[in-house]
Design a protein around this motif. Sequence first.
Motif, PDB file in Angstrom:
ATOM      1  N   PRO A  39      58.553  78.196  73.755  1.00  0.00           N
ATOM      2  CA  PRO A  39      60.026  78.458  73.426  1.00  0.00           C
ATOM      3  C   PRO A  39      59.937  79.255  72.204  1.00  0.00           C
ATOM      4  O   PRO A  39      59.158  79.323  71.192  1.00  0.00           O
ATOM      5  CB  PRO A  39      60.603  76.997  73.210  1.00  0.00           C
ATOM      6  CG  PRO A  39      59.797  76.088  73.926  1.00  0.00           C
ATOM      7  CD  PRO A  39      58.252  76.730  74.019  1.00  0.00           C
ATOM      8  N   SER A  75      67.528  70.796  72.057  1.00  0.00           N
ATOM      9  CA  SER A  75      68.205  71.540  73.124  1.00  0.00           C
ATOM     10  C   SER A  75      66.902  72.744  72.938  1.00  0.00           C
ATOM     11  O   SER A  75      66.467  73.301  71.920  1.00  0.00           O
ATOM     12  CB  SER A  75      69.381  72.191  72.563  1.00  0.00           C
ATOM     13  OG  SER A  75      70.279  71.305  72.588  1.00  0.00           O
ATOM     14  N   GLU A  77      65.256  76.434  75.671  1.00  0.00           N
ATOM     15  CA  GLU A  77      65.168  77.309  76.647  1.00  0.00           C
ATOM     16  C   GLU A  77      63.999  77.460  77.488  1.00  0.00           C
ATOM     17  O   GLU A  77      62.799  77.756  76.610  1.00  0.00           O
ATOM     18  CB  GLU A  77      65.913  78.651  76.105  1.00  0.00           C
ATOM     19  CG  GLU A  77      67.336  78.627  75.791  1.00  0.00           C
ATOM     20  CD  GLU A  77      68.148  80.114  75.912  1.00  0.00           C
ATOM     21  OE1 GLU A  77      67.198  80.844  75.723  1.00  0.00           O
ATOM     22  OE2 GLU A  77      69.216  80.333  76.078  1.00  0.00           O
ATOM     23  N   ASN A 138      71.070  74.359  82.709  1.00  0.00           N
ATOM     24  CA  ASN A 138      71.721  75.696  82.962  1.00  0.00           C
ATOM     25  C   ASN A 138      70.683  76.503  83.533  1.00  0.00           C
ATOM     26  O   ASN A 138      69.974  77.158  82.534  1.00  0.00           O
ATOM     27  CB  ASN A 138      72.654  76.221  82.086  1.00  0.00           C
ATOM     28  CG  ASN A 138      73.586  75.207  81.760  1.00  0.00           C
ATOM     29  OD1 ASN A 138      74.305  74.720  82.759  1.00  0.00           O
ATOM     30  ND2 ASN A 138      74.143  74.971  80.462  1.00  0.00           N
ATOM     31  N   THR A 154      66.262  82.046  82.993  1.00  0.00           N
ATOM     32  CA  THR A 154      66.119  81.430  81.861  1.00  0.00           C
ATOM     33  C   THR A 154      66.989  80.116  82.153  1.00  0.00           C
ATOM     34  O   THR A 154      68.335  79.947  82.519  1.00  0.00           O
ATOM     35  CB  THR A 154      67.041  82.385  80.699  1.00  0.00           C
ATOM     36  OG1 THR A 154      66.422  83.343  80.747  1.00  0.00           O
ATOM     37  CG2 THR A 154      66.916  81.528  79.421  1.00  0.00           C
ATOM     38  N   CYS A 155      66.156  78.711  81.773  1.00  0.00           N
ATOM     39  CA  CYS A 155      66.841  77.565  81.863  1.00  0.00           C
ATOM     40  C   CYS A 155      67.006  76.969  80.561  1.00  0.00           C
ATOM     41  O   CYS A 155      66.199  76.900  79.612  1.00  0.00           O
ATOM     42  CB  CYS A 155      65.983  76.785  82.660  1.00  0.00           C
ATOM     43  SG  CYS A 155      65.553  77.424  84.393  1.00  0.00           S
ATOM     44  N   SER A 156      68.506  76.487  80.321  1.00  0.00           N
ATOM     45  CA  SER A 156      68.694  75.788  79.141  1.00  0.00           C
ATOM     46  C   SER A 156      68.843  74.406  79.386  1.00  0.00           C
ATOM     47  O   SER A 156      69.420  73.871  80.424  1.00  0.00           O
ATOM     48  CB  SER A 156      70.027  76.452  78.617  1.00  0.00           C
ATOM     49  OG  SER A 156      69.929  77.660  78.207  1.00  0.00           O
ATOM     50  N   THR A 158      68.898  70.271  77.637  1.00  0.00           N
ATOM     51  CA  THR A 158      69.484  69.320  76.422  1.00  0.00           C
ATOM     52  C   THR A 158      69.014  68.017  76.957  1.00  0.00           C
ATOM     53  O   THR A 158      69.078  67.358  77.887  1.00  0.00           O
ATOM     54  CB  THR A 158      71.116  69.257  76.322  1.00  0.00           C
ATOM     55  OG1 THR A 158      71.631  70.307  76.515  1.00  0.00           O
ATOM     56  CG2 THR A 158      71.533  68.277  75.379  1.00  0.00           C
TER      57      THR A 158
END
Length: 243
Positions: A39, A75, A77, A138, A154-156, A158
């Motif tokens: 990241p 959080s 990505e 996401n 791209t994966c977000s 939480t």
Amino acid sequence: MRSRAGKVAAQLQRYQPPTSGGSQPGGTLGGPITFMFNPQQLALTKSANWIPHVVRGAQDVGVAEFSGSGPRTLSLEIFLDATDTHSRTVQQRVDSLLTCCVPTKASIAAKAPSPPWVKFAWGQFQTVSFYSYVSQINATYSLFDPDGTPLRATCSLTLHEISGATPGQNPTSGSRSARRVHTLVAGDSLELLAHREYGDPTVWRVIAEANDIDDPLRLTAGRQLLLPAPEELPTGEDRHVRR
């Protein structure tokens, strides 16, 4: 895990959720999901909960009451790219991440359906490594093969902390252990919590005593309550006396 360049790769490990409401997960679920690229940024959030006291007609506000520390939230990505290999790596890794929001087969079989617990790990960076659950994923796909195979995404994620030091408790003090922490919402009552946690609304006094509550009718939304472990409940004659 170290890459060829000697860098430590970040990873996400999945764990079997406990089926008995414990504070520790079960065994690991497969191998870790190793990041293709570390990241570039991590966002860590920690909150302190306070109850404001407003005195009607007074010019100054009263002293706020600390009600407990909130869980950590992380959080991040994850960048996935398979343009050099033109493989199904991106699709497979996204599918693996999505399982973090789906109940495991073992938990369903135990009639306690729950998604896996996870822990983010990156070398010696311990502050961001804790047992958590994934509340949202996401995935944004940005490049595809002519046959539709995704090559870049791209994966977000939480992550919310599940297990940690109990707010307001010293683990060496011999104080009452807590099964978990519950944040009060409008409509909550001690009897309702006792019924929900232990199947017996008459043991609400155990929750009251664990949180020094003198008046069970004066509960404030947002306050965090420690819910004792089931083994701490009174039994037999002791339970009858406490009702």
